[in-house]
Every structure is written in C-alpha cells, then in structure tokens.
Enzyme design. Structure first.
Site: not given
Length: 623
Positions: A250, A142, A145-147
């Site tokens: 997402y 995760l 794709i988040e940071s």
C-alpha cells in the site's frame, strides 16, 4: 593482555551485529518482496472508464501516448526524482516501489492517462479538504490507488467511493448511507471525512507511513504488526513483513502514484487537457426532486448530473427528508433557484409518493350491489380497452353481449355488469331499480339516476384525474374535493368517490370548452407548460403563433382545453416517427425538439423510467 583481547572481541562483535542488523535506511532501500499483491484499482476496466460522461465531454486525452513505449529509467534517476518531489511524507526508493512504478508506466499506461483526465476535476476537491485539516497535499493521490478516481468504485470487500470507505467506517464518520443516498460516493463529503480520518490516524502514530498503512488495513492490524516486530519506535518498513500481504504494497503503491502523477511526461504519457472549464457550485435542496425533472426544465443532461452528484443512488435528491446539497454547473445555479417550483412540478405524478393508502376491498358504510350499465362504443375503442375501463374481464363482456369474437363496431351498445356502492338506507329501493336496469329496456337510465349519490371508481394503470373527469363528465376540482386530494397525484388501484348526481347533471366537456390564458413564469419552458395542461408543445406553438421554443417570463400564452381532450380521443390513431438517440440526449430534450412530452414518449415506447442509451430507436408521437 587478557583485558586488551577482551576489548578486541567486543569491538568485533559490535561490528558483526551492525552488519547483521541493517539500519532503517538500508532496509527501506534494499527491501524486496516476491509476493506482491497489487491494489484492486489496477484492475479497473479502462474501456468502461472511458465511457465516463466527464471524460467524453470535459477532457481531451492523448490516445496516441498509450501506444508509445516507456522511457528507460535508471535507479539513480528514480531516486533523484523521488527526492525532488516537494513532499512532507518520505518517498524512498526500493524494488517494491519500482515494481509499482513499472506497473503504472508500462502495463497500465491507459489507466494513468484516464486518471490524469479525471484529476483535472477531482484534485482541487481533494486539495481543499486536506488543506482545511492542515495535512500534506501529497495525500491527494491516495484515491489513485484506492479507486482509480472512480466515485462509483466498489471493492470485493464492499469498500465504496473515491476513498474506499467501508460501511461501518463511513457511518462512524457521520456519512449518510441508505437506499437513496451514499455519501461515500460524494467527492466533497467523502474527501472532508477522509481528511479528518487521516488526521486521527496520524495523531495515533506520529508517522505518515504508519497512518497510511492503517488507512488500508485498520489500526488493529498495524498495532498487531508493531507488537510482533518488537519494542522501540517503528515505521512502516520496520514492520513490513508483519503486515497483511495487501497492506505491504500500500505505501509503495502510494509512493508510485505520487511519482507517476508527477513525472508522467518523462515516461511518454500524454498530458490530459480540459476541453472546457469545470466550474461548479452547490445549492441546498429541501424538496424531493428527480434528475429527470432537473434535466427537462434546465436542459442539463442527466449523465452530467450523475457525474456531479454520484452520491444519489436512484437519480433522486430526497430533500423532503432533510436538506441535501446538489452540485450543478455554476451558470445553472441561479436558474435552479428561480425555477425550483417548475422543476418540482414537472411530471410530478411520475415521482409522487403516497403518504396514506387505503387497502383494497375496505368496506365503507353502505352496501355493494351489482348494476347493469350500458356503454356505447366510440371510435378506436377495443373490447379489451372497454373491459379494463370497467374492471371486468374480456370473457365476461363477450358472454354478457353474446359475442363470439373480439370484433365490435362504433356505436354498438354493450351491456356491462359492475359493482357500485349504495347507501344502506336506500338499499331496498335500489333492488327495484337494479331489476329495471337488468331488463335492458328504456328505463335503465332512470334506474341509474336513482342510485345513491356515491359511486366509486378504481384507478387503472395510466389513468389521470383529467382522463377520469372526462369519463364521468365532471371537473378535476370536483374529484379532488370529493376525495380530499391536495394535488393531482393518484395511483393504480386507488378508489375515487364520484357524486353521480353531479356527474349526470354536468355535461362532458366539449371541443368548444373555454380558452385559458397562462402567464409564463421565470424558468418555465413550453414542455413544462404543455405537461401542466395536458397538451402538446405543438398545440401551444399553433395556438400562439410560435415557431421555435423561446418564451419569456410574463408572456401570455393561449391554452385551449378542448384541444387537450381532442388529442386524447385520437390517441389510438396516433402515428409515430422513429428517432435515434444521440450522445448526451435526454427524454426531456428529445421531447422538446420533437414537439411532444417525455411522458408521451415513455408511453409510446413502454419505458418506465428515464434511462435511454445512445443508438436506441424511439417512437415519437406525431401531433
């Protein structure tokens, strides 16, 4: 006949309805979306990411693979690879998922390679947090794709850190966010809270695709989309077109991240290797300590401390507020524990905070009177330096002495009108003494002696207790006793009381001042000892016949107080050499190698903090 016809019509209607309403399975595989919005992590500046200290010092990245072409892959190969991944969370294939995979393997190849390098350090942290909560380990992707695995990432909406927590969510989970600390950037603490949050979301929906979607847009938006989609059990793909546009991509992006981090070699993407192992440990710190202090004493680059502790926003661990964890290379943990006092004491005046402060101009008992003093010009002094010392203007000083220019000579006697505090009871007698002093005759010293015992000195920028004690011919201990000081920390603008009777009776320290013997404690360096006594590393080497920098606990070092003063008096004649900053160097390390202190380099270059950059030219004082 009619009954048979009716049955046939019903069967035909059922078949038509089945064709018109695709099943969940066919929807997952056939869904298409022409309005895809990619996560902000795809916009990460790879050039800036490559400047990351960790990537430059711990990882080896195959830079040639970025220029290599992607390997053509069929739909069937994608499906087979996705199904072969050992995951609990479903990983279906469709055109939306394919568009995200293509983005990673074709247009953002450099980003993938850098994330592979960072994953060597971060993935074990994520896995440990997920395992503790009993969650699927594939959730470790995760943050990809988040940071893009950047702990300092901040989105346009203000989400921060590896797991991109909004401020309200972070505080609701118990993470500290204030001016000094942002635990959203802490890899360990943020991963622990992200795992707990994901567990809560899964408990709400019982479906991982919905839990992941709600992590992105919040349970409120997911619940709204489910209501609009109609009754019955739903998953992400059922409510796809009812979700916010960004959240639609997402889950597909999450599937693509799992794919590319697992099958990068099948797309000619180079594997990142560890240049050296990243073995870390933590220690709880209950004192206020700056990264520069740790760096100078333990010889750890400040950049490495920032990589291991990105939660500290000002390079400062505020352990005096409450205990905070500090992550260090494992071999340095014991060194920190045994050297903590030396670390906290190193350049402590630079980082001290005032717990009490007296407003300027506060009236104490007694009167303020103008008195004329006389100053004999010493070697190297200028008219502006003398004016600053007495808190007067250069223009006034020139007017009082009939000077037309700023030129003064050694031994010249300058008249200075300044203010002093006098006791109320002695005010009348002081008026007479002031008149005598103002005449400028030989009785001026007698008049000064008859002043009240209390004088006041306003601290100027750059002054220390040691320099002030030299000016007044008293000891540092005297100054601390008269002013109730517990340590050597003073601040510009602070007013210090000085007993003039003691000052006149105690001769100023001379070059024959007694020699001090210092017993080396564990963790101390020549630099920290030199800073403590106000001398240079070169002085210590000269006095003790030391050629290098190696000293050991229990060793006794000779420290000559007179040399410290001599060094001060020659400050204006100090010569400098030029030094070019190299990668990974700190002020403390440069000072140690050049036989000086970090404070001296700061003064010589007008540096207020500790930030230096590669290629910067520094003036290094010659001793």
């Amino acid at each position: 006949m009619k009954k048979g016809l009716l049955i046939l019509l019903m069967l035909a209607g059922a078949v038509t309805a089945a064709v018109a309403r695709p099943t969940v399975l066919t929807l997952k595989e056939s869904i298409q979306d022409s309005t895809i919005i990619y996560p902000e992590s795809f916009e990460t500046d790879t050039q800036k990411l490559m400047e990351n200290w960790y990537l430059k010092n711990y990882a080896i990245i195959d830079e040639d693979s970025e220029a290599s072409a992607d390997v053509p892959t069929t739909k069937e190969e994608f499906i087979e690879r996705l199904q072969n991944m050992p995951t609990v969370i479903e990983m279906p294939y469709n055109q939306v998922v394919r568009s995200y995979i293509d983005m990673y393997t074709q247009r953002r190849r450099a980003l993938v390679e850098e994330m592979l390098g960072l994953s060597i350090y971060y993935m074990p942290i994520f896995e440990q947090a997920l395992e503790r909560e009993g969650l699927p380990l594939e959730l470790k992707y995760l943050p990809v794709i988040e940071s893009a695995l950047n702990p300092d990432a901040v989105s346009r909406a203000g989400a921060t850190g590896l797991w991109q927590f909004m401020l309200s969510t972070a505080k609701g989970l118990g993470l500290d966010v204030n001016s000094l600390v942002d635990e959203r950037r802490d890899p360990v603490r943020s991963s622990e809270m992200a795992a707990k949050y994901l567990k809560q979301l899964y408990g709400m929906y019982g479906d991982w695709s919905l839990a992941i979607a709600s992590y992105n847009c919040g349970p409120g938006n997911v619940n709204k989309a489910m209501r609009r989609a109609g009754g019955g059990k739903k998953d992400f793909w059922d409510i796809y077109f009812y979700l916010p546009a960004e959240t639609r991509g997402y889950v597909p992006a999450f599937i693509a991240a799992n794919y590319v981090m697992s099958y990068y070699q099948d797309h000619n993407l180079g594997k990142a290797l560890a240049r050296r192992p990243v073995l870390t440990d933590t220690v709880m710190v209950d004192k206020r300590v700056h990264f520069d202090q740790i760096s100078s004493v333990l010889n750890i680059p400040v950049e490495e401390l920032r990589v291991l502790n990105p939660q500290y926003r000002r390079d400062l661990v505020p352990g005096d507020i409450r205990p905070y964890s500090l992550t260090l290379p494992s071999q340095q943990i014991y060194s920190y524990i045994v050297s903590e006092d030396s670390i906290v004491g190193h350049d402590s005046n630079l980082y001290a905070r005032r717990s009490e402060v007296t407003p300027g101009g506060e009236q104490d008992s007694g009167d303020t009177k103008v008195v004329t003093k006389y100053h004999v010009v010493k070697r190297g002094e200028t008219i502006s330096k003398i004016a600053r010392r007495y808190g007067v203007s250069t223009t006034s000083l020139k007017r009082w002495n009939g000077l037309r220019s700023n030129r003064i000579r050694r031994g010249q006697r300058l008249k200075i009108n300044t203010y002093v505090k006098v006791e109320s009871d002695d005010a009348d007698s002081n008026d007479e003494n002031l008149a005598v002093a103002d005449s400028g005759n030989a009785k001026d010293k007698v008049a000064e002696k008859k002043l009240a015992k209390a004088k006041y000195h306003t601290v100027r920028r750059g002054e220390t207790l040691s320099s002030i004690s030299d000016d007044y011919g008293v000891t540092v201990s005297d100054l601390k006793e008269w002013n109730g000081l517990r340590n050597n920390s003073i601040n510009a603008g602070q007013r210090l009381a000085i007993d003039s009777s003691v000052a006149k009776k105690s001769p100023a320290r001379s070059s024959e001042q007694s020699t001090t013997t210092h017993k080396v404690r564990r963790g101390e360096t020549l630099g920290s000892i030199a800073a403590r006594y106000g001398v240079t590393v070169a002085n210590l080497r000269d006095w003790n016949g030391i050629s290098g920098s190696n000293i050991k606990a229990g060793q006794k070092l000779v420290v000559k107080g007179g040399a410290a003063k001599s060094s001060k008096s020659k400050k204006s004649r100090t010569s400098y050499k030029t030094y070019t900053v190299k990668s990974g160097e700190t002020l403390g390390g440069i000072a140690e190698r050049n036989g000086t202190t970090a404070a001296a380099i700061r003064r010589a270059n007008g540096i207020k903090g500790s930030m230096i950059r590669v290629g910067q030219k520094l003036k290094i004082p010659r001793n």
